[in-house]
Motif scaffolding. Sequence first.
Motif, mmCIF file in Angstrom:
data_model
loop_
_atom_site.group_PDB
_atom_site.id
_atom_site.type_symbol
_atom_site.label_atom_id
_atom_site.label_comp_id
_atom_site.label_asym_id
_atom_site.label_seq_id
_atom_site.Cartn_x
_atom_site.Cartn_y
_atom_site.Cartn_z
ATOM 1 N N THR B 76 0.851 -1.186 0.000
ATOM 2 C CA THR B 76 0.000 0.000 0.000
ATOM 3 C C THR B 76 0.887 1.238 0.000
ATOM 4 N N LEU B 77 0.634 2.120 -0.955
ATOM 5 C CA LEU B 77 1.403 3.356 -1.063
ATOM 6 C C LEU B 77 0.590 4.516 -0.488
ATOM 7 N N TYR B 78 1.114 5.136 0.565
ATOM 8 C CA TYR B 78 0.503 6.342 1.130
ATOM 9 C C TYR B 78 1.261 7.531 0.548
ATOM 10 N N GLN B 79 0.634 8.236 -0.372
ATOM 11 C CA GLN B 79 1.324 9.275 -1.121
ATOM 12 C C GLN B 79 0.751 10.655 -0.773
ATOM 13 N N ALA B 80 1.622 11.523 -0.208
ATOM 14 C CA ALA B 80 1.185 12.905 0.038
ATOM 15 C C ALA B 80 0.860 13.542 -1.313
ATOM 16 N N TYR B 81 -0.238 14.270 -1.350
ATOM 17 C CA TYR B 81 -0.802 14.750 -2.614
ATOM 18 C C TYR B 81 0.158 15.704 -3.327
ATOM 19 N N PRO B 82 0.620 15.327 -4.512
ATOM 20 C CA PRO B 82 1.557 16.204 -5.230
ATOM 21 C C PRO B 82 0.830 17.180 -6.153
ATOM 22 N N LYS B 83 1.596 18.090 -6.709
ATOM 23 C CA LYS B 83 1.040 19.094 -7.629
ATOM 24 C C LYS B 83 0.780 18.476 -9.012
ATOM 25 N N GLN B 84 0.046 19.232 -9.812
ATOM 26 C CA GLN B 84 -0.211 18.892 -11.221
ATOM 27 C C GLN B 84 -0.752 17.474 -11.381
ATOM 28 N N ASP B 85 -0.332 16.802 -12.455
ATOM 29 C CA ASP B 85 -0.870 15.461 -12.685
ATOM 30 C C ASP B 85 0.135 14.371 -12.300
ATOM 31 N N LYS B 86 0.995 14.700 -11.325
ATOM 32 C CA LYS B 86 2.023 13.721 -10.946
ATOM 33 C C LYS B 86 1.432 12.458 -10.339
ATOM 34 N N LEU B 87 0.296 12.619 -9.632
ATOM 35 C CA LEU B 87 -0.302 11.438 -8.999
ATOM 36 C C LEU B 87 -0.750 10.429 -10.065
ATOM 37 N N GLU B 88 -1.145 10.946 -11.227
ATOM 38 C CA GLU B 88 -1.571 10.046 -12.304
ATOM 39 C C GLU B 88 -0.397 9.205 -12.801
ATOM 40 N N LEU B 89 0.764 9.855 -12.948
ATOM 41 C CA LEU B 89 1.970 9.118 -13.359
ATOM 42 C C LEU B 89 2.330 8.071 -12.296
ATOM 43 N N ILE B 90 2.253 8.487 -11.025
ATOM 44 C CA ILE B 90 2.575 7.572 -9.921
ATOM 45 C C ILE B 90 1.652 6.353 -9.954
ATOM 46 N N ILE B 91 0.350 6.597 -10.157
ATOM 47 C CA ILE B 91 -0.616 5.500 -10.176
ATOM 48 C C ILE B 91 -0.345 4.556 -11.340
ATOM 49 N N GLN B 92 -0.104 5.130 -12.512
ATOM 50 C CA GLN B 92 0.137 4.276 -13.678
ATOM 51 C C GLN B 92 1.367 3.391 -13.465
ATOM 52 N N LYS B 93 2.449 4.019 -13.044
ATOM 53 C CA LYS B 93 3.714 3.285 -12.944
ATOM 54 C C LYS B 93 3.718 2.285 -11.790
ATOM 55 N N THR B 94 3.195 2.687 -10.631
ATOM 56 C CA THR B 94 3.224 1.738 -9.511
ATOM 57 C C THR B 94 2.228 0.591 -9.744
ATOM 58 N N THR B 95 1.168 0.847 -10.505
ATOM 59 C CA THR B 95 0.259 -0.249 -10.863
ATOM 60 C C THR B 95 0.985 -1.270 -11.727
ATOM 61 N N GLU B 96 1.704 -0.802 -12.727
ATOM 62 C CA GLU B 96 2.486 -1.727 -13.555
ATOM 63 C C GLU B 96 3.455 -2.534 -12.701
ATOM 64 N N LEU B 97 4.022 -1.867 -11.693
ATOM 65 C CA LEU B 97 5.077 -2.499 -10.893
ATOM 66 C C LEU B 97 4.520 -3.402 -9.789
ATOM 67 N N GLY B 98 3.225 -3.303 -9.490
ATOM 68 C CA GLY B 98 2.629 -4.274 -8.572
ATOM 69 C C GLY B 98 1.997 -3.753 -7.296
ATOM 70 N N VAL B 99 1.728 -2.443 -7.207
ATOM 71 C CA VAL B 99 1.116 -1.897 -5.994
ATOM 72 C C VAL B 99 -0.305 -2.452 -5.821
ATOM 73 N N THR B 100 -0.781 -2.563 -4.582
ATOM 74 C CA THR B 100 -2.123 -3.093 -4.309
ATOM 75 C C THR B 100 -3.141 -1.982 -4.075
ATOM 76 N N ARG B 101 -2.691 -0.906 -3.414
ATOM 77 C CA ARG B 101 -3.638 0.142 -3.014
ATOM 78 C C ARG B 101 -2.864 1.445 -2.903
#
Lengths: 239, 239
Positions: B76-101
């Motif tokens: 589970t990744l607890y991510q402090a909310y970043p600016k712009q659309d960075k969270l979208e990149l984080i979600i895409q990449k960590t999903t590919e890499l195997g994150v659960t939540r």
Amino acid sequence: MPRFFIPAPASDFISVTGSDAHHIGYSLRMKPGEELTFCHGGTDYCCVIENISESEVLCRVVDAVPSKSEPSVELTLYQAYPKQDKLELIIQKTTELGVTRIVPFISSRCIARPDEKSYRKKQERMQKIAEEAAKQSGRGIIPEIAPLMTMKQALEDMKKSELKLFCYENGGEKLSSIPFGGVKSVAVMIGSEGGFERAEAEAAENSGATQIWLGERILRCETCPIAVTAIIMNITGNM
Amino acid sequence: MPRFFIPAPASDFISVTGSDAHHIGYSLRMKPGEELTFCHGGTDYCCVIENISESEVLCRVVDAVPSKSEPSVELTLYQAYPKQDKLELIIQKTTELGVTRIVPFISSRCIARPDEKSYRKKQERMQKIAEEAAKQSGRGIIPEIAPLMTMKQALEDMKKSELKLFCYENGGEKLSSIPFGGVKSVAVMIGSEGGFERAEAEAAENSGATQIWLGERILRCETCPIAVTAIIMNITGNM
């Protein structure tokens, strides 16, 4: 402390002109007596500003120390040319993570195939991105963006590195099973969107590269170099 | 083979309607007798198409197997909310890499602070990005994008995981020194652009999280979760 990349300093005084001088004097409003760091080739030159004029910032070197942010292993990334601006993301992220050199090359399945002239323009832009990322992340060098190679040239170039790895979607060893102990230079070759042809994988093997497999999840071509750089830096004790 | 995520199947027959049905019948032009995979909760349902009508694709389950692409550890990744659309990149990449939540939360130094209504819209969009990335990378689940939390709520939520890690720019242990052996669930907390306040780091420590330090190079806030996910998947034998 602000960091700037410079050519090799010739004496104990470093003269900065152009956009860096402007940045120091105007954007950062720095004054004589204040400290900043210049970086060249993995050495950090700790300096004090002696004088600031309209066009020049003159600094005196107080100390020169090996940059502590440089990894103990030289990692060269051979990246098959991807579509769109993915290479820019790869350069930015792998620079932050510690890559030394990035060599874009053209493989069979590359869709984007810039000609020499258009690549030279892109190369300049990509070198700028590497410099920005190097400054922001506190690197001691700016990773070099190499001229565009053919796959054959890239495989030949790879031979410079002690350990040669070839990321292959059809199987290979796990990164964690590779003996990195004592290795000073690592080359990693990664495909573009469509991956590699079997013949290319064989050519890489014949060049002495070990096939690496990143597991069951299919990574996008820009995710793979970022993940591999992070993992290698971790395994080699550099992260 | 095409993969689709579905609700838990109630019987040996799976009926697909809506956009997935359209995609199967029109975009992929699949026919009765052809095979596809439906995924739910880490199980792959291998199916044969029985019938295709205007609005429905009816499939028969031939086999149900645990998805081999799912990692052995729940991250589970607890991510402090970043600016712009960075969270979208984080979600895409960590999903590919195997994150659960992925649990976005607001820390002291967050600049972007969406209100509940605007977050709900973003959450929907981010869930869609996670679904797309899960399909593309062959995941067996779609990572959940949780409601936006406060840092306090996030720290409380983290307690569900066996191993709790807090990435801190001011120091901590190396990821490679953390004993992951036998751990089934890992929580990682990562800051936004400005990192964390000292008091927040202390609160995390008091909640049982171990401080992690990713080394001398300063990673952008979107690079850190991608790198950490890759490294943890590697260390736990999932990459």
